[in-house]
Design a protein around this motif. Structure first.
Motif, PDB file in Angstrom:
ATOM      1  N   ALA A  16       0.834  -1.208   0.000  1.00  0.00           N
ATOM      2  CA  ALA A  16       0.000   0.000   0.000  1.00  0.00           C
ATOM      3  C   ALA A  16       0.868   1.257   0.000  1.00  0.00           C
ATOM      4  N   LEU A  20       1.164   4.155  -2.943  1.00  0.00           N
ATOM      5  CA  LEU A  20       0.986   5.584  -2.658  1.00  0.00           C
ATOM      6  C   LEU A  20       2.166   6.401  -3.181  1.00  0.00           C
ATOM      7  N   SER A  58      -1.780  16.291   1.160  1.00  0.00           N
ATOM      8  CA  SER A  58      -1.648  14.866   0.839  1.00  0.00           C
ATOM      9  C   SER A  58      -0.279  14.323   1.254  1.00  0.00           C
ATOM     10  N   TYR A  62       0.257  11.336   3.865  1.00  0.00           N
ATOM     11  CA  TYR A  62       1.103  10.194   3.507  1.00  0.00           C
ATOM     12  C   TYR A  62       2.145   9.935   4.593  1.00  0.00           C
ATOM     13  N   ILE A  65       0.411   8.172   7.430  1.00  0.00           N
ATOM     14  CA  ILE A  65       0.118   6.774   7.080  1.00  0.00           C
ATOM     15  C   ILE A  65       1.403   5.954   7.084  1.00  0.00           C
ATOM     16  N   GLN A  93      -8.370   5.057   6.709  1.00  0.00           N
ATOM     17  CA  GLN A  93      -9.097   4.966   5.444  1.00  0.00           C
ATOM     18  C   GLN A  93      -9.583   6.341   4.981  1.00  0.00           C
ATOM     19  N   PHE A  96      -6.629   7.921   3.354  1.00  0.00           N
ATOM     20  CA  PHE A  96      -6.486   7.398   1.997  1.00  0.00           C
ATOM     21  C   PHE A  96      -7.496   8.068   1.063  1.00  0.00           C
ATOM     22  N   ASP A  97      -8.735   8.222   1.519  1.00  0.00           N
ATOM     23  CA  ASP A  97      -9.772   8.825   0.690  1.00  0.00           C
ATOM     24  C   ASP A  97      -9.439  10.269   0.328  1.00  0.00           C
ATOM     25  N   TYR A 100      -6.826  10.196  -2.343  1.00  0.00           N
ATOM     26  CA  TYR A 100      -7.386   9.824  -3.642  1.00  0.00           C
ATOM     27  C   TYR A 100      -8.217  10.952  -4.246  1.00  0.00           C
TER      28      TYR A 100
END
Length: 181
Positions: A16, A20, A58, A62, A65, A93, A96-97, A100
């Motif tokens: 994952a 990314l 973002s 990242y 995460i 999650q 992540f959303d 994206y």
């Protein structure tokens, strides 16, 4: 020594995180080359500020995460901690959303700058989730969210007690019962 489930989590997290990283490289390279270099005449201060702010957000998400999901190894090279499972539901999650959605906005706004308005879907979704998880249950508990006829029909008003509750209160009033044989 970690068991096989921890090794599987570490492997999935590594995949994952790699995807990314690749996504960041491709999306940002596309935006920079197409929107900034190729269409420089349509690129302005507002678009530059929007791109830097959303790319920074973002990147921040990242790094969070990455810190949570990166496996840790001991001095012998064995897996000591697989990190948090990045496939579980929750705040990870949502991060992540957001990443994206940011990628989607960057790619589509390279062609049409009005797509930056799509970024408002993030606070709209957060507001909807807050309504579903916090505000609506509080209104239902206080009786404001339940129609007046529905509460009386279901027997769930505050003034009525269940039969079980009434029975327990009557037993408590009598006091302890002593039985003789």
């Amino acid at each position: 020594m970690a068991n096989s489930s921890q090794k599987k989590i570490a492997h999935e997290n590594a995949k994952a995180l790699l995807s990314l990283r690749k996504g960041f490289i491709w999306v940002n390279a596309f935006y920079i080359f197409y929107r900034i270099i190729y269409n420089w005449s349509t690129f302005g201060l507002k678009l530059g500020f929007g791109y830097i702010a959303t790319a920074g957000l973002s990147i921040f998400l990242y790094t969070q995460i990455n810190a949570m999901g990166r496996p840790r190894y001991n001095s012998r090279g064995e897996l000591a901690d697989a990190g948090q499972d990045l496939s579980q539901e929750g705040l990870v999650q949502y991060a992540f959303d957001i990443i994206y959605v940011t990628w989607f906005v960057h790619v589509t706004s390279a062609f049409w700058s009005k797509m930056w308005w799509f970024y408002l879907s993030i606070p709209a979704y957060a507001g909807w989730k807050a309504w579903q998880l916090a505000v609506k249950p509080m209104l239902a508990r206080s009786g404001m969210g339940v129609p007046s006829g529905a509460a009386e029909a279901s027997g769930s008003t505050e003034g009525t007690k269940s039969k079980r509750r009434e029975k327990m209160e009557k037993r408590a009033e009598k006091g302890p019962q002593v039985r003789y044989r």
